[in-house]
Design an enzyme around this catalytic site. Structure first.
Site, PDB file in Angstrom:
ATOM      1  N   HIS A 184     -19.801 -20.029  72.610  1.00  0.00           N
ATOM      2  CA  HIS A 184     -20.302 -18.674  72.374  1.00  0.00           C
ATOM      3  C   HIS A 184     -21.154 -18.192  73.534  1.00  0.00           C
ATOM      4  O   HIS A 184     -22.235 -18.712  73.771  1.00  0.00           O
ATOM      5  CB  HIS A 184     -21.124 -18.674  71.079  1.00  0.00           C
TER       6      HIS A 184
ATOM      7  N   HIS B 174     -23.512  -8.493  76.484  1.00  0.00           N
ATOM      8  CA  HIS B 174     -23.504  -8.277  75.041  1.00  0.00           C
ATOM      9  C   HIS B 174     -24.220  -7.010  74.609  1.00  0.00           C
ATOM     10  O   HIS B 174     -23.670  -6.183  73.870  1.00  0.00           O
ATOM     11  CB  HIS B 174     -24.139  -9.482  74.326  1.00  0.00           C
TER      12      HIS B 174
END
Length: 274
Positions: A22, A64
């Site tokens: 991740h 992100h």
């Protein structure tokens, strides 16, 4: 037919579970950075889960948040800056924000699960994947199914995709009626990527996994950081796990005879190279 993106076979030819690192692996917190991706590759990962947003001039960056504030030395929306203006911005640890093209070219064997975070990335993302012919190496993801479908319509070859919030909800509601397969074909979905629970309700149950698998869908679960939970989910038959603790996930999959995933470390350039 299984898309090439999902093929992760061992020496015996059998499919292995997919392990997704991740945002790469960076104990120091340099998420979505080249060093985090290099560390995941060193651990043996063949799959990364990453996020993308675009600059004001349409360059797709691996990042992100909507704003630069949390993980860089700058402030404000990333979409308000050009690629040239971002050149001097540094993420935690002193690295520049990478472009998606940099990551695709630096690790040509790595497969990427890409969460498309903004509308501005739709066309430049599709243009990049078409230009590099990287369709087999990416899975298109987004919380917005409309955004995801807009990307898929622009891509010039079959490309893996996972359900967004709306389609995931329909799968949950329609699964007991045998509608999972038709729903996913209509929505161009090859995988579901879901949390263990949602608003206190269990999502990943044995029945849910069976229904998805019967419909030809892979089931990937996020974000699983405890080895006991990893083992339990793999025993239930899920196809992939997304984890912040790439080191723990690699160790679990290694104990189960499913490691390493690929030869992606062979493509990692020496430190300091361009």
């Amino acid at each position: 037919m299984t898309l090439a993106y999902f093929r992760n076979t061992g020496p015996d030819g059998r499919q292995r579970p997919l392990g997704f690192s991740h945002r790469g692996f960076s104990p120091a917190g340099a998420e979505n950075s080249l060093s985090a991706f290099a560390e995941a590759a060193r651990l043996g990962f063949g799959y990364l889960e990453i996020d993308v947003r675009s600059t004001r001039d349409g360059v797709v960056m691996v990042f992100h948040d909507e704003t630069l504030d949390r993980v860089t030395d700058a402030r404000g929306p990333i979409s308000a800056r050009t690629r040239a203006e971002l050149a001097g911005v540094r993420i935690r640890g002193g690295e520049p924000i990478p472009t998606l093209e940099e990551v695709l070219l630096r690790w040509p064997e790595m497969r990427l699960n890409i969460d498309i975070k903004d509308e501005g990335s739709v066309k430049p993302f599709a243009d990049l994947i078409n230009r590099l012919r990287a369709h087999d190496r990416v899975l298109v993801a987004s919380f917005s199914d409309l955004r995801r479908l807009r990307v898929l319509r622009l891509l010039e070859a079959p490309t893996a995709s996972s359900a967004g919030m709306a389609v995931n909800g329909l799968i949950r509601l329609g699964g007991h009626l045998g509608l999972t397969g038709p729903l996913c074909r209509a929505a161009r979905v090859d995988a579901v990527q879901v949390p263990l629970t949602y608003r206190g309700m269990p999502v990943v149950t044995p029945g849910y996994v069976r229904r998805c698998r019967k419909a030809g869908l892979q089931v990937h679960v996020w974000t699983i950081n405890e080895p006991d939970a990893m083992e339990r989910l793999l025993d239930q038959g899920v196809d992939g796990l997304v984890s912040d603790r790439a080191d723990q996930l690699a160790a679990v999959l290694d104990r189960r005879g499913s490691w390493p995933q690929s030869r992606s470390t062979q493509s990692d350039p020496p430190a300091g190279s361009d």
